[in-house]
Scaffold this motif. Sequence first.
Motif, PDB file in Angstrom:
ATOM      1  N   ILE A 107       0.828  -1.202   0.000  1.00 45.05           N
ATOM      2  CA  ILE A 107       0.000   0.000   0.000  1.00 45.05           C
ATOM      3  C   ILE A 107       0.863   1.252   0.000  1.00 45.05           C
ATOM      4  O   ILE A 107       0.545   2.243  -0.672  1.00 45.05           O
ATOM      5  N   HIS A 108       1.977   1.233   0.735  1.00 48.13           N
ATOM      6  CA  HIS A 108       2.866   2.392   0.739  1.00 48.13           C
ATOM      7  C   HIS A 108       3.452   2.658  -0.651  1.00 48.13           C
ATOM      8  O   HIS A 108       3.800   3.798  -0.975  1.00 48.13           O
ATOM      9  N   SER A 109       3.569   1.618  -1.463  1.00 50.03           N
ATOM     10  CA  SER A 109       4.122   1.823  -2.802  1.00 50.03           C
ATOM     11  C   SER A 109       3.024   2.095  -3.824  1.00 50.03           C
ATOM     12  O   SER A 109       3.086   3.083  -4.567  1.00 50.03           O
ATOM     13  N   ASP A 110       2.016   1.245  -3.882  1.00 51.36           N
ATOM     14  CA  ASP A 110       1.012   1.333  -4.950  1.00 51.36           C
ATOM     15  C   ASP A 110      -0.415   1.478  -4.437  1.00 51.36           C
ATOM     16  O   ASP A 110      -1.366   1.146  -5.157  1.00 51.36           O
ATOM     17  N   GLY A 111      -0.580   1.950  -3.232  1.00 52.73           N
ATOM     18  CA  GLY A 111      -1.922   2.088  -2.677  1.00 52.73           C
ATOM     19  C   GLY A 111      -2.145   3.444  -2.060  1.00 52.73           C
ATOM     20  O   GLY A 111      -1.267   4.313  -2.053  1.00 52.73           O
ATOM     21  N   CYS A 112      -3.327   3.642  -1.515  1.00 54.92           N
ATOM     22  CA  CYS A 112      -3.641   4.900  -0.837  1.00 54.92           C
ATOM     23  C   CYS A 112      -4.884   4.721   0.030  1.00 54.92           C
ATOM     24  O   CYS A 112      -5.649   3.764  -0.137  1.00 54.92           O
ATOM     25  N   ARG A 113      -5.059   5.639   0.966  1.00 53.14           N
ATOM     26  CA  ARG A 113      -6.293   5.744   1.754  1.00 53.14           C
ATOM     27  C   ARG A 113      -6.965   7.048   1.347  1.00 53.14           C
ATOM     28  O   ARG A 113      -6.347   8.109   1.388  1.00 53.14           O
ATOM     29  N   SER A 169     -13.230  -3.727   7.703  1.00 55.46           N
ATOM     30  CA  SER A 169     -11.970  -3.964   7.005  1.00 55.46           C
ATOM     31  C   SER A 169     -11.128  -2.703   6.940  1.00 55.46           C
ATOM     32  O   SER A 169      -9.897  -2.742   7.097  1.00 55.46           O
ATOM     33  N   VAL A 170     -11.779  -1.554   6.707  1.00 50.42           N
ATOM     34  CA  VAL A 170     -11.051  -0.278   6.722  1.00 50.42           C
ATOM     35  C   VAL A 170     -10.445  -0.042   8.104  1.00 50.42           C
ATOM     36  O   VAL A 170      -9.308   0.421   8.230  1.00 50.42           O
ATOM     37  N   ALA A 171     -11.211  -0.389   9.153  1.00 48.20           N
ATOM     38  CA  ALA A 171     -10.705  -0.216  10.519  1.00 48.20           C
ATOM     39  C   ALA A 171      -9.458  -1.067  10.757  1.00 48.20           C
ATOM     40  O   ALA A 171      -8.503  -0.620  11.406  1.00 48.20           O
ATOM     41  N   LEU A 172      -9.441  -2.294  10.217  1.00 44.48           N
ATOM     42  CA  LEU A 172      -8.258  -3.148  10.343  1.00 44.48           C
ATOM     43  C   LEU A 172      -7.064  -2.513   9.646  1.00 44.48           C
ATOM     44  O   LEU A 172      -5.948  -2.469  10.194  1.00 44.48           O
ATOM     45  N   LEU A 173      -7.265  -2.020   8.430  1.00 42.66           N
ATOM     46  CA  LEU A 173      -6.169  -1.384   7.701  1.00 42.66           C
ATOM     47  C   LEU A 173      -5.716  -0.102   8.392  1.00 42.66           C
ATOM     48  O   LEU A 173      -4.523   0.227   8.375  1.00 42.66           O
ATOM     49  N   ASP A 174      -6.634   0.615   9.012  1.00 45.87           N
ATOM     50  CA  ASP A 174      -6.248   1.824   9.744  1.00 45.87           C
ATOM     51  C   ASP A 174      -5.318   1.489  10.907  1.00 45.87           C
ATOM     52  O   ASP A 174      -4.390   2.243  11.208  1.00 45.87           O
ATOM     53  N   VAL A 175      -5.565   0.357  11.548  1.00 48.30           N
ATOM     54  CA  VAL A 175      -4.719  -0.051  12.686  1.00 48.30           C
ATOM     55  C   VAL A 175      -3.327  -0.450  12.203  1.00 48.30           C
ATOM     56  O   VAL A 175      -2.311  -0.076  12.799  1.00 48.30           O
ATOM     57  N   HIS A 176      -3.253  -1.200  11.123  1.00 47.99           N
ATOM     58  CA  HIS A 176      -1.986  -1.802  10.700  1.00 47.99           C
ATOM     59  C   HIS A 176      -1.263  -1.039   9.593  1.00 47.99           C
ATOM     60  O   HIS A 176      -0.068  -1.256   9.369  1.00 47.99           O
ATOM     61  N   VAL A 177      -1.963  -0.161   8.876  1.00 48.29           N
ATOM     62  CA  VAL A 177      -1.337   0.588   7.774  1.00 48.29           C
ATOM     63  C   VAL A 177      -1.530   2.084   7.963  1.00 48.29           C
ATOM     64  O   VAL A 177      -0.593   2.825   8.163  1.00 48.29           O
ATOM     65  N   GLY A 178      -2.765   2.544   7.861  1.00 46.22           N
ATOM     66  CA  GLY A 178      -3.062   3.969   8.020  1.00 46.22           C
ATOM     67  C   GLY A 178      -2.725   4.779   6.789  1.00 46.22           C
ATOM     68  O   GLY A 178      -2.193   4.267   5.796  1.00 46.22           O
ATOM     69  N   PRO A 179      -3.036   6.078   6.827  1.00 47.04           N
ATOM     70  CA  PRO A 179      -2.734   6.947   5.688  1.00 47.04           C
ATOM     71  C   PRO A 179      -1.225   7.035   5.448  1.00 47.04           C
ATOM     72  O   PRO A 179      -0.428   6.816   6.361  1.00 47.04           O
ATOM     73  N   LYS A 180      -0.852   7.345   4.226  1.00 45.59           N
ATOM     74  CA  LYS A 180       0.566   7.593   3.929  1.00 45.59           C
ATOM     75  C   LYS A 180       1.041   8.822   4.700  1.00 45.59           C
ATOM     76  O   LYS A 180       0.252   9.704   5.027  1.00 45.59           O
ATOM     77  N   TYR A 181       2.333   8.843   4.983  1.00 43.95           N
ATOM     78  CA  TYR A 181       2.840   9.931   5.827  1.00 43.95           C
ATOM     79  C   TYR A 181       4.230  10.365   5.363  1.00 43.95           C
ATOM     80  O   TYR A 181       4.905   9.639   4.649  1.00 43.95           O
TER      81      TYR A 181
END
Length: 253
Positions: free
Chosen positions: A175-181, A241-253
């Motif tokens: 996600i950090h390379s080819d994804g986004c929130r 599922s978004v909540a899970l990704l928020d815990v483990h990934v989150g927005p790019k920074y």
Amino acid sequence: MYDMGARKRALALVAQGQSLNSVSKETGISRYAIRSWQTRIEPGQRASSPCPRCQDDPGTPESPAAYAYLLGLYLGDGCVSPHRRGVYFLRVVLDNAWPGIIDACEEAMRAVRPSNSVVRVRKQGCVAVSTSSKHWPCLFPQHGPGKKHERRIVLEPWQQDIVDAHPWDLIRGLIHSDGCRTINRTTRLVDGERRAYEYPRYFFTNLSRDIVRLFTDTLDRVGVEWRQANPRNISVARKASVALLDVHVGPKY
């Protein structure tokens, strides 16, 4: 004597793939000095660490979690390219907008190969995080000629074991390379009145069907529901599922 700034600049140019001759002509620094900087062991540094995959009894890379994250970055925005004398460069090109991800990429490279130096080469709008080793093809056997989406991308069993043990690190790297929130904004009819509302969702986009499948298989493993809009786009919009990704990934920074 050359100052540290001159040394860093020369090594950065070499990391871009330029020859020692061209770097010497551009900077005025002798080829001997540049070569010595490439091989010098600074006080407090360890000698070059052995490759865990080149042993009689192959093992896993140092810091498997960092490796899983770096694997995700490599599959998205990275490449392994040959240089001279059997040396290869691992490069991950990242957007200037996300300095935290640039830092995380460098930290992962250092964790996987602690004795290797890492340099950042600034380009227009992006930074190439680079490091050299003879063993990057051992650690990233997906390396090969041509673009990644034009060839098969299949994990080796030892890589799959790492991903199974550290699935969130791979997902975060992809996600950090080819994804986004993003925040999706739309309208819906409530009691006969159209109202605006918004909700967060994650997207992942990659031209390689194999890499997309690796992403979705790993999402399945951690219980994230996803939807495929077309062969290269994956969307995660379900609240849990978004909540899970928020815990483990989150927005790019």
